[in-house]
Design an enzyme around this catalytic site. Structure first.
Site, short mmCIF file in Angstrom:
data_model
loop_
_atom_site.label_atom_id
_atom_site.label_comp_id
_atom_site.label_asym_id
_atom_site.label_seq_id
_atom_site.Cartn_x
_atom_site.Cartn_y
_atom_site.Cartn_z
N HIS A 70 -1.28 15.22 -3.07
CA HIS A 70 -0.97 13.80 -2.80
C HIS A 70 -1.97 13.19 -1.84
CE1 HIS A 70 2.68 14.85 -4.85
NE2 HIS A 70 3.00 13.57 -4.89
N SER A 87 -0.21 5.39 -7.38
CA SER A 87 -0.18 5.40 -5.91
C SER A 87 -0.54 4.04 -5.34
CB SER A 87 -1.15 6.43 -5.34
OG SER A 87 -0.65 7.70 -5.52
N GLN A 91 2.00 2.36 -2.76
CA GLN A 91 1.62 2.14 -1.36
C GLN A 91 1.68 0.64 -1.04
OE1 GLN A 91 -1.25 4.50 0.58
NE2 GLN A 91 -1.07 6.26 -0.80
N PHE A 122 1.61 14.33 4.64
CA PHE A 122 2.98 13.80 4.70
C PHE A 122 3.25 13.05 3.40
CE2 PHE A 122 5.63 10.04 5.75
CZ PHE A 122 6.78 10.68 6.17
N ILE A 124 6.13 10.88 1.18
CA ILE A 124 7.42 10.15 1.17
C ILE A 124 7.38 9.18 0.01
CG2 ILE A 124 6.63 8.31 2.74
CD1 ILE A 124 9.46 8.47 4.06
N CYS A 125 8.54 8.92 -0.58
CA CYS A 125 8.58 7.99 -1.72
C CYS A 125 8.36 6.57 -1.20
CB CYS A 125 9.93 8.12 -2.43
SG CYS A 125 10.08 6.96 -3.80
N1 LIG Z 1 1.43 10.80 0.76
C1 LIG Z 1 2.32 10.15 -0.01
O1 LIG Z 1 3.51 10.09 0.25
N2 LIG Z 1 1.83 9.56 -1.11
C2 LIG Z 1 2.58 8.82 -1.98
N3 LIG Z 1 3.91 8.44 -1.89
C3 LIG Z 1 4.15 7.63 -2.92
O2 LIG Z 1 5.23 7.07 -3.17
N4 LIG Z 1 3.02 7.47 -3.68
C4 LIG Z 1 2.01 8.19 -3.12
O3 LIG Z 1 0.86 8.28 -3.46
#
Ligand SMILES: NC(=O)N[C@H]1NC(=O)NC1=O
Length: 175
Positions: A70, A87, A91, A122, A124-125
């Site tokens: 990720h 992503s 983001q 790290f 996270i959604c």
């Molecule tokens: N690092 C990280 O959490 N990346 C992501 N989270 C997300 O929801 N899309 C991502 O690319």
């Protein structure tokens, strides 16, 4: 692309299945390649469970590998416009493209501390959290143990995966 019915998903040849689902787990088409074996799927939940079970069954080193694929949140790739399409959208929805200098510095410092401690980024959604919740989560999760954080990170990957599946497959479609 219009949403696919589950019957259409079940008819996809392997190569097309990978083209379409190869990035529902970021940069990890191996997940889609493995899950294809569970075809036919009865609905989107069943498809999502197949991805979740595959990730749950990986040894800890495999789970860590998934996290390592990720990109950092608001990191170097994001600044360079080099994230995957998925992503980029995620983001942006968390407001990460719209941070003050202070927030950006805090995110960068905490991301570095996190990677230093755990050896993976790290995760996270982002579609379920705004930048404030992400910064708070980063600070809190830095206190976790390695095993806790590997499992928490993979749980977030599952949420990201489900939302990506919803962008591809009609959630009301059943066999
Ligand atoms: N690092 C990280 O959490 N990346 C992501 N989270 C997300 O929801 N899309 C991502 O690319």
């Amino acid at each position: 692309m219009p949403l696919l019915s589950i019957a259409e998903v079940n008819q996809l040849p392997f190569e097309e299945f990978i083209q379409i689902f190869g990035n529902v787990v970021e940069h990890c088409s191996l997940c889609a390649a493995a899950v294809w074996r569970n075809c036919p799927f009865s609905n989107i939940q069943n498809l999502s469970s197949a991805f979740n079970e595959f990730m749950d069954n990986l040894p800890m080193i495999g789970k860590e590998g998934i996290l390592r694929l990720h990109p950092d949140l608001a990191g170097r790739l994001a600044m360079a416009g080099a994230l995957t399409q998925e992503s980029t959208k995620e983001q942006a929805s968390a407001g990460l493209g719209n941070m003050s200098t202070d927030e950006r510095e805090k995110m960068s410092r905490l991301n570095s501390q996190y990677k230093e401690k755990f050896g993976f980024p790290f995760v996270i959604c982002a579609r379920q959290n705004k930048k404030e919740a992400i910064l708070k989560g980063l600070e809190e999760r830095l206190n976790n143990s390695m095993d806790q954080e590997t499992l928490t990170g993979v749980d977030e990957v599952k949420k990201i995966c489900y939302l990506r599946l919803l962008d591809i497959v009609d959630k009301n479609s059943k066999l």
